[in-house]
Scaffold this motif. Structure first.
Motif, mmCIF file in Angstrom:
data_model
loop_
_atom_site.group_PDB
_atom_site.id
_atom_site.type_symbol
_atom_site.label_atom_id
_atom_site.label_comp_id
_atom_site.label_asym_id
_atom_site.label_seq_id
_atom_site.Cartn_x
_atom_site.Cartn_y
_atom_site.Cartn_z
ATOM 1 N N ALA A 63 0.835 -1.211 0.000
ATOM 2 C CA ALA A 63 0.000 0.000 0.000
ATOM 3 C C ALA A 63 0.867 1.257 0.000
ATOM 4 O O ALA A 63 0.571 2.222 -0.717
ATOM 5 C CB ALA A 63 -0.922 -0.002 1.218
ATOM 6 N N TRP A 64 1.945 1.250 0.772
ATOM 7 C CA TRP A 64 2.835 2.413 0.797
ATOM 8 C C TRP A 64 3.595 2.561 -0.508
ATOM 9 O O TRP A 64 3.854 3.670 -0.959
ATOM 10 C CB TRP A 64 3.799 2.355 1.981
ATOM 11 N N ALA A 66 2.405 1.788 -3.481
ATOM 12 C CA ALA A 66 1.441 2.380 -4.420
ATOM 13 C C ALA A 66 1.195 3.845 -4.086
ATOM 14 O O ALA A 66 1.162 4.707 -4.975
ATOM 15 C CB ALA A 66 0.131 1.599 -4.380
ATOM 16 N N ALA A 67 1.044 4.162 -2.802
ATOM 17 C CA ALA A 67 0.769 5.535 -2.390
ATOM 18 C C ALA A 67 1.927 6.470 -2.700
ATOM 19 O O ALA A 67 1.720 7.659 -2.974
ATOM 20 C CB ALA A 67 0.457 5.584 -0.894
ATOM 21 N N SER A 68 3.140 5.954 -2.703
ATOM 22 C CA SER A 68 4.297 6.821 -2.938
ATOM 23 C C SER A 68 4.360 7.335 -4.371
ATOM 24 O O SER A 68 5.098 8.270 -4.656
ATOM 25 C CB SER A 68 5.595 6.099 -2.581
ATOM 26 N N VAL A 70 1.926 8.872 -5.786
ATOM 27 C CA VAL A 70 1.011 10.004 -5.884
ATOM 28 C C VAL A 70 1.791 11.298 -5.630
ATOM 29 O O VAL A 70 1.960 11.723 -4.492
ATOM 30 C CB VAL A 70 -0.151 9.878 -4.876
ATOM 31 N N GLY A 74 2.260 11.393 -1.707
ATOM 32 C CA GLY A 74 2.516 10.002 -1.358
ATOM 33 C C GLY A 74 3.821 9.790 -0.614
ATOM 34 O O GLY A 74 3.824 9.260 0.500
ATOM 35 N N GLY A 77 3.742 11.569 2.738
ATOM 36 C CA GLY A 77 2.873 10.837 3.659
ATOM 37 C C GLY A 77 3.566 9.617 4.237
ATOM 38 O O GLY A 77 3.440 9.316 5.425
ATOM 39 N N TYR A 78 4.317 8.923 3.388
ATOM 40 C CA TYR A 78 5.055 7.755 3.882
ATOM 41 C C TYR A 78 6.090 8.166 4.923
ATOM 42 O O TYR A 78 6.188 7.556 5.983
ATOM 43 C CB TYR A 78 5.740 7.009 2.730
ATOM 44 N N GLY A 82 4.114 6.699 7.607
ATOM 45 C CA GLY A 82 4.306 5.286 7.302
ATOM 46 C C GLY A 82 5.418 4.589 8.046
ATOM 47 O O GLY A 82 5.417 3.367 8.155
#
Length: 90
Positions: A63-64, A66-68, A70, A74, A77-78, A82
């Motif tokens: 999930a992290w 994939a989010a990175s 963005v 992303g 946020g990590y 994260g």
């Protein structure tokens, strides 16, 4: 309501995206710097996710990862939410 919509359309009609050749040198430099910063954050986040043990990451690694991808949000946020702190205080 229709009047407001037509005003917005006129405002947007006057502004068109510039091509790379039409950009000023300072705008080009800013675009390049922004892209370098974004790719650097992405690479740093991906590398940290790969090297950090799963128990030191809040949530699943997939999930992290994939989010990175963005934009800036992303990877930032990590790095903020994260990662868990290790028990040794590193």
């Amino acid at each position: 309501m229709a009047l407001n919509r037509s005003r917005r359309n006129k405002a947007h009609a006057g502004r068109q995206k510039k091509t790379w050749k039409e950009m000023s040198p300072s705008r080009k430099a800013g675009t390049i710097l922004g892209a370098v910063a974004q790719v650097s954050l992405l690479v740093a986040a991906q590398r940290d996710i790969s090297r950090r043990p799963a128990e030191l990451i809040n949530g699943p690694k997939v999930a992290w990862r994939a989010a990175s991808f963005v934009n800036f949000i992303g990877p930032m946020g990590y790095f903020v939410f994260g990662r868990r702190r290790s028990a040794t205080g590193k």
